[in-house]
Every structure is written in C-alpha cells, then in structure tokens.
Design a protein around this motif. Structure first.
Motif, PDB file in Angstrom:
ATOM      1  N   THR A   1      10.929   0.943  -0.163  1.00  0.00           N
ATOM      2  CA  THR A   1      10.876   0.600   1.256  1.00  0.00           C
ATOM      3  C   THR A   1      11.452   1.724   2.114  1.00  0.00           C
ATOM      4  OG1 THR A   1      11.095  -1.739   0.693  1.00  0.00           O
ATOM      5  CG2 THR A   1      11.558  -1.116   2.959  1.00  0.00           C
ATOM      6  N   ARG A   2      12.537   2.323   1.664  1.00  0.00           N
ATOM      7  CA  ARG A   2      13.150   3.425   2.397  1.00  0.00           C
ATOM      8  C   ARG A   2      12.210   4.608   2.514  1.00  0.00           C
ATOM      9  NH1 ARG A   2      14.626   8.389   1.807  1.00  0.00           N
ATOM     10  NH2 ARG A   2      13.881   8.407  -0.343  1.00  0.00           N
ATOM     11  N   TYR A   3      11.513   4.920   1.435  1.00  0.00           N
ATOM     12  CA  TYR A   3      10.738   6.150   1.357  1.00  0.00           C
ATOM     13  C   TYR A   3       9.621   6.191   2.406  1.00  0.00           C
ATOM     14  CZ  TYR A   3       7.853   9.905  -0.453  1.00  0.00           C
ATOM     15  OH  TYR A   3       7.121  11.055  -0.561  1.00  0.00           O
ATOM     16  N   ASP A   4       8.913   5.079   2.589  1.00  0.00           N
ATOM     17  CA  ASP A   4       7.814   5.048   3.562  1.00  0.00           C
ATOM     18  C   ASP A   4       7.770   3.655   4.181  1.00  0.00           C
ATOM     19  OD1 ASP A   4       5.686   5.843   5.074  1.00  0.00           O
ATOM     20  OD2 ASP A   4       4.255   6.019   3.432  1.00  0.00           O
ATOM     21  N   PRO A   5       8.644   3.389   5.168  1.00  0.00           N
ATOM     22  CA  PRO A   5       8.819   2.034   5.681  1.00  0.00           C
ATOM     23  C   PRO A   5       7.545   1.454   6.293  1.00  0.00           C
ATOM     24  CG  PRO A   5      10.621   3.453   6.407  1.00  0.00           C
ATOM     25  CD  PRO A   5       9.585   4.341   5.799  1.00  0.00           C
ATOM     26  N   PRO A   6       7.312   0.167   6.066  1.00  0.00           N
ATOM     27  CA  PRO A   6       6.131  -0.474   6.654  1.00  0.00           C
ATOM     28  C   PRO A   6       6.234  -0.627   8.160  1.00  0.00           C
ATOM     29  CG  PRO A   6       7.505  -2.104   5.539  1.00  0.00           C
ATOM     30  CD  PRO A   6       8.079  -0.755   5.206  1.00  0.00           C
ATOM     31  N   VAL A   7       7.459  -0.711   8.684  1.00  0.00           N
ATOM     32  CA  VAL A   7       7.683  -0.727  10.132  1.00  0.00           C
ATOM     33  C   VAL A   7       8.344   0.597  10.491  1.00  0.00           C
ATOM     34  CG1 VAL A   7       8.791  -1.878  12.070  1.00  0.00           C
ATOM     35  CG2 VAL A   7       7.961  -3.233  10.129  1.00  0.00           C
ATOM     36  N   GLN A   8       7.715   1.357  11.361  1.00  0.00           N
ATOM     37  CA  GLN A   8       8.180   2.696  11.676  1.00  0.00           C
ATOM     38  C   GLN A   8       8.941   2.777  12.993  1.00  0.00           C
ATOM     39  OE1 GLN A   8       7.329   6.049  10.178  1.00  0.00           O
ATOM     40  NE2 GLN A   8       7.243   4.784   8.341  1.00  0.00           N
ATOM     41  N   ILE A   9       8.539   1.986  13.971  1.00  0.00           N
ATOM     42  CA  ILE A   9       9.078   2.135  15.318  1.00  0.00           C
ATOM     43  C   ILE A   9       9.332   0.756  15.930  1.00  0.00           C
ATOM     44  CG2 ILE A   9       8.632   3.014  17.645  1.00  0.00           C
ATOM     45  CD1 ILE A   9       6.684   5.033  16.410  1.00  0.00           C
ATOM     46  N   VAL A  10      10.501   0.566  16.517  1.00  0.00           N
ATOM     47  CA  VAL A  10      10.763  -0.591  17.374  1.00  0.00           C
ATOM     48  C   VAL A  10      11.417  -0.089  18.660  1.00  0.00           C
ATOM     49  CG1 VAL A  10      11.037  -2.184  15.423  1.00  0.00           C
ATOM     50  CG2 VAL A  10      13.056  -1.098  16.431  1.00  0.00           C
ATOM     51  N   SER A  11      11.366  -0.913  19.683  1.00  0.00           N
ATOM     52  CA  SER A  11      11.931  -0.516  20.975  1.00  0.00           C
ATOM     53  C   SER A  11      12.963  -1.533  21.439  1.00  0.00           C
ATOM     54  CB  SER A  11      10.819  -0.382  22.025  1.00  0.00           C
ATOM     55  OG  SER A  11       9.891   0.625  21.650  1.00  0.00           O
TER      56      SER A  11
ATOM     57  N   GLY B   1       0.807  -1.217   0.000  1.00  0.00           N
ATOM     58  CA  GLY B   1       0.000   0.000   0.000  1.00  0.00           C
ATOM     59  C   GLY B   1       0.839   1.265   0.000  1.00  0.00           C
ATOM     60  N   ASN B   2       1.832   1.334   0.884  1.00  0.00           N
ATOM     61  CA  ASN B   2       2.685   2.519   0.953  1.00  0.00           C
ATOM     62  C   ASN B   2       3.473   2.701  -0.329  1.00  0.00           C
ATOM     63  OD1 ASN B   2       1.763   2.340   3.577  1.00  0.00           O
ATOM     64  ND2 ASN B   2       3.779   2.262   4.529  1.00  0.00           N
ATOM     65  N   GLY B   3       3.951   1.573  -0.888  1.00  0.00           N
ATOM     66  CA  GLY B   3       4.757   1.653  -2.107  1.00  0.00           C
ATOM     67  C   GLY B   3       3.978   2.181  -3.283  1.00  0.00           C
ATOM     68  N   LEU B   4       2.764   1.664  -3.481  1.00  0.00           N
ATOM     69  CA  LEU B   4       1.970   2.134  -4.614  1.00  0.00           C
ATOM     70  C   LEU B   4       1.548   3.584  -4.417  1.00  0.00           C
ATOM     71  CD1 LEU B   4       0.716   1.551  -7.324  1.00  0.00           C
ATOM     72  CD2 LEU B   4      -1.308   0.666  -6.145  1.00  0.00           C
ATOM     73  N   LEU B   5       1.189   3.964  -3.199  1.00  0.00           N
ATOM     74  CA  LEU B   5       0.829   5.357  -2.947  1.00  0.00           C
ATOM     75  C   LEU B   5       1.999   6.278  -3.261  1.00  0.00           C
ATOM     76  CD1 LEU B   5      -1.172   7.472  -1.874  1.00  0.00           C
ATOM     77  CD2 LEU B   5      -0.255   7.025   0.422  1.00  0.00           C
ATOM     78  N   ALA B   6       3.190   5.900  -2.860  1.00  0.00           N
ATOM     79  CA  ALA B   6       4.379   6.722  -3.144  1.00  0.00           C
ATOM     80  C   ALA B   6       4.579   6.886  -4.642  1.00  0.00           C
ATOM     81  CB  ALA B   6       5.616   6.084  -2.515  1.00  0.00           C
ATOM     82  N   LEU B   7       4.382   5.833  -5.395  1.00  0.00           N
ATOM     83  CA  LEU B   7       4.543   5.913  -6.848  1.00  0.00           C
ATOM     84  C   LEU B   7       3.470   6.801  -7.479  1.00  0.00           C
ATOM     85  CD1 LEU B   7       5.412   2.180  -7.555  1.00  0.00           C
ATOM     86  CD2 LEU B   7       6.923   4.141  -7.967  1.00  0.00           C
ATOM     87  N   LEU B   8       2.244   6.707  -6.979  1.00  0.00           N
ATOM     88  CA  LEU B   8       1.175   7.546  -7.524  1.00  0.00           C
ATOM     89  C   LEU B   8       1.433   9.018  -7.232  1.00  0.00           C
ATOM     90  CD1 LEU B   8      -1.912   5.341  -6.580  1.00  0.00           C
ATOM     91  CD2 LEU B   8      -0.989   5.722  -8.867  1.00  0.00           C
TER      92      LEU B   8
ATOM     93  N   LEU C   1       9.501  -9.545  -2.626  1.00  0.00           N
ATOM     94  CA  LEU C   1       9.081 -10.295  -3.814  1.00  0.00           C
ATOM     95  C   LEU C   1       7.588 -10.141  -4.047  1.00  0.00           C
ATOM     96  CD1 LEU C   1       9.545 -12.354  -6.094  1.00  0.00           C
ATOM     97  CD2 LEU C   1       9.246 -14.179  -4.400  1.00  0.00           C
ATOM     98  N   GLU C   2       6.783 -10.284  -3.007  1.00  0.00           N
ATOM     99  CA  GLU C   2       5.331 -10.132  -3.151  1.00  0.00           C
ATOM    100  C   GLU C   2       4.986  -8.740  -3.670  1.00  0.00           C
ATOM    101  OE1 GLU C   2       2.837 -11.914   0.132  1.00  0.00           O
ATOM    102  OE2 GLU C   2       4.818 -12.217   1.004  1.00  0.00           O
ATOM    103  N   THR C   3       5.615  -7.714  -3.116  1.00  0.00           N
ATOM    104  CA  THR C   3       5.318  -6.347  -3.525  1.00  0.00           C
ATOM    105  C   THR C   3       5.742  -6.104  -4.970  1.00  0.00           C
ATOM    106  OG1 THR C   3       5.626  -5.609  -1.246  1.00  0.00           O
ATOM    107  CG2 THR C   3       5.663  -3.917  -2.955  1.00  0.00           C
ATOM    108  N   ALA C   4       6.918  -6.563  -5.341  1.00  0.00           N
ATOM    109  CA  ALA C   4       7.396  -6.387  -6.717  1.00  0.00           C
ATOM    110  C   ALA C   4       6.473  -7.077  -7.711  1.00  0.00           C
ATOM    111  CB  ALA C   4       8.820  -6.926  -6.849  1.00  0.00           C
TER     112      ALA C   4
END
Length: 400
Positions: free
Chosen positions: A280-290, A249-256, A357-360
């Motif tokens: 992936t860099r532009y809008d990472p699916p995981v934003q925060i870890v602790s 979702g984030n990847g396609l939105l970034a491209l649009l 792979l799934e996203t590509a």
C-alpha cells in the motif's frame, strides 16, 4: 523558479508516473504555493501534521469554487457530498461514523472472508489460463460484489452500481471537466433512486445487512435520516470500490516489477497479509486529498494561514526518503511502516482492513493457482482520476 511547472494535477504525467514529480517537489519546494490557489504538501511529516491538526476541515463543499465546479451547492451531487462521512467534521462526522463503524469491526470483516474467497474463486475459475485483463476480470467486480453483499443489494445489479460509482468517484478529483460534472450528477440521481427503493424494501421487511442496520440504529436516541443513509451508501461504494480496485491492480503490478519480492511471497505465502502495508505504501490507491484550514497550522518551515486550501499528496508522503529508506524500492521485509494511504487522524479510512483483506486474498489465490504470472504488455493505461490512482487495464499472461 517558475512555480507553475512544478505541480499541476492536469499534467498527464501525474496519472502515468507521478513519483518523479513528487520527488522534485520534496527536494525543491515541499510546501508549494500552486498557481491554482492551493498549498501542496509532499513531505510525510507535513501531510501527517495536517491530517491530525485541530484547525483543519474536510467540509470542502463550503468552498464556493469547489462546489460550483461540481454543479453548485444545491446540485444533486454536492447535496449528497454534504452528508458524506468523509466530508464532515466534528460531531456530525462522529455521529455517522459511529453507526457505520459497527459494520467494519475486525470481527465483522473476518466474517466476510468466506464470501470474499468464494467470489475470488468464481472469478478466477472464469479467467482460467492464458491472457486476461485482471482489472476487468477480477479487480473491478470483486469489491463491488462485496459491497453489494454487505448492503444486501442483488448481485445482478453490481455492474450498474459499478458504473454509477465510477462516475461519482470523480467528485474529489481536482481535474474534473464540465462533462464529468454532468455525468456525476446524473449518476447521483440514478443511484439515489435505486438506493431509495432498496431502503423502502428494508423499511417494510428488515434484513441482516448494512442498509437495515443504518435504517434502525440510533446514536444518542437519534436515527440517521433517509438522506444521510442514502448519501453514505453512495460514499461506501466510492470509498470501498475505488480504493480496493486500485490496491489490487497497483499491488500486483508492483510485485511483477519486483520479481524478487514476488518470489518471496511464493515461497512464504503466509507473508502476504503482513506485506499489505508495504504494498500500500509503495503505490497508494488514494494519491491526493484536500483540506480547508479553519485556523493557522504550523508546519516545519511555514505556518499555513486560516482559510488556506491544502492539497495533501499521499503518494509523495509514502515515498519520502526522510521517512522511509530507499523509498522507491518495494521491500516486503520493511518495518516501521505507518502508511498514510488510508488517510489519518479522525478520517482514517473505516474500510481499510476490508480492502487489505480482499487484496491479500486475491494475491494468495493468484500465486496458489498460477506458477507464472507475467505482464502481457508494458504500455499500461492509467485511469483519468488523479485522486484515486489505478490502472484501466492490467494485461496478464497466466500459466498454471
């Protein structure tokens, strides 16, 4: 300076557009002592250093406050988390990872390509032309179907597995509510019962799937316990499903929103695989870890003390101008990318190659089928989980 207004994971802006807040942190207080007791790190080098430092623990359940907010140390959810590969350090982590890594080799992932392609075709055949919500019609069902396929779960159970996963995935979110805690624990009990039944079926008659592999593989002569297997099956659903849904979702939105980059992929579809690191860099699916510090950790400006709780902002690190030139621009020709979106060090995401792979494959098929892909609305809603960044809906207008 009033530190309390700089970073609060409960701020709705963190869900909708966290990047201006991240930039403010990097510029004004990159090693931020938050009002809720965490050190919040936003610079790439600092985040990377903590991920790789020896005096750092992922066993966050050892923090009493963290565990209590999720039902307590002996609650169903926290008992499960205590055996997740993600939440273990040292030998315990290596033991479970060594078993699961046998499934996620490059060759194993490549063998999934035909199945991923077939499921992508099936879902897009159902979409057809016109308006659709790509999250509901494709991004959500695809990864959970692939995970069910890996584990050997019946595909007709995928919607229920998805619902359980969506509740349990809130476990690492810093902004959970009392209702979230109740839902997470209920989902853990129900999902555990389901996996227990599946495990008993494999014990009676092994199959060619991950569940059978986990049941029968030994490490140094010792097999995983049923509790460890079931806990890490739940973890695989959370890690594989949530990350891939958001990446699509984030990847396609970034491209649009970067039509020149989308046009580049249309003209050069062979670029899609190589573009995944930048997407992936532009809008990472995981934003925060602790992380918890078990020793002092020296950074550029400060030495964080033993016992500190640290929040690592992957999204901020991915937009650090000291690491990436013009970081707020999607540039598929960018080189030298070493994204932290899939973590780093010993806890680097074991399923990163599968998610990419799934996203590509989704992007490839969308661009092959449709001559025009447009947003059908700009008022986008983001999911409430701030650790995993993803859209609730991605309304599109598709034209062949």
């Amino acid at each position: 300076m009033d530190m309390t207004i700089i970073f609060d994971p409960r701020d709705p802006a963190i869900r909708t557009d966290p990047y201006p807040i991240y930039r403010r942190l990097m510029e004004t207080d990159p090693i931020h002592r938050s009002h809720f007791g965490y050190w919040v790190l936003s610079r790439y080098d600092d985040v990377d250093a903590v991920l790789r430092a020896p005096g750092v623990s992922s066993e966050f359940y050892r923090n009493t406050t963290w565990a209590d907010r999720r039902g307590g140390l002996d609650s169903p959810l926290v008992r499960s988390v205590r055996s997740w590969m993600l939440m273990l350090d040292g030998p315990a982590h290596r033991r479970i990872r060594s078993v699961i890594s046998k499934v996620f080799t490059r060759a194993s992932v490549e063998r999934l390509r035909p199945r991923i392609a077939a499921e992508t075709h099936r879902l897009l055949d159902a979409v057809g032309d016109g308006e659709t919500d790509l999250i509901d019609s494709l991004a959500l069902p695809l990864p959970v179907t692939v995970t069910c396929e890996l584990l050997g779960f019946p595909t007709h159970d995928r919607d229920q597995c998805r619902r359980w996963t969506e509740h349990i995935s809130r476990v690492i979110d810093p902004s959970i509510t009392i209702e979230d805690t109740a839902d997470m624990n209920t989902a853990e009990v129900e999902f555990r019962e389901y996996v227990t039944d599946q495990l008993e079926q494999r014990r009676a008659a092994p199959r060619d799937d991950i569940l059978s592999l986990l049941l029968h593989t030994e490490v140094d002569g010792v097999r995983l316990t049923d509790h460890e297997i079931i806990a890490n099956v739940l973890f695989l659903f959370v890690a594989g499903h949530e990350t891939t849904v958001n990446l699509i979702g984030n990847g396609l939105l970034a491209l649009l929103r970067h039509p020149d980059q989308l046009r580049m992929l249309r003209e050069n579809p062979k670029m899609i695989t190589d573009s995944m690191d930048e997407i992936t860099r532009y809008d990472p699916p995981v934003q925060i870890v602790s992380r918890l510090l078990t020793d002092n950790v020296a950074l550029q400006d400060v030495t964080l003390p033993e016992g500190a709780k640290v929040m690592l902002l992957f999204g901020a690190a991915s937009r650090d101008p000291a690491r990436y030139a013009d970081p707020d621009r999607l540039d598929l020709t960018r080189t030298g990318i070493r994204t932290l979106a899939f973590s780093g060090g010993p806890h680097y995401c074991i399923g990163a190659a599968l998610g990419k792979l799934e996203t590509a494959m989704v992007l490839t098929e969308l661009l092959r089928r449709y001559s025009k892909i447009e947003l059908a609305g700009e008022n986008l809603a983001w999911r409430p989980n701030v650790s995993f960044r993803g859209l609730q809906e991605l309304p599109l207008r598709l034209t062949r």
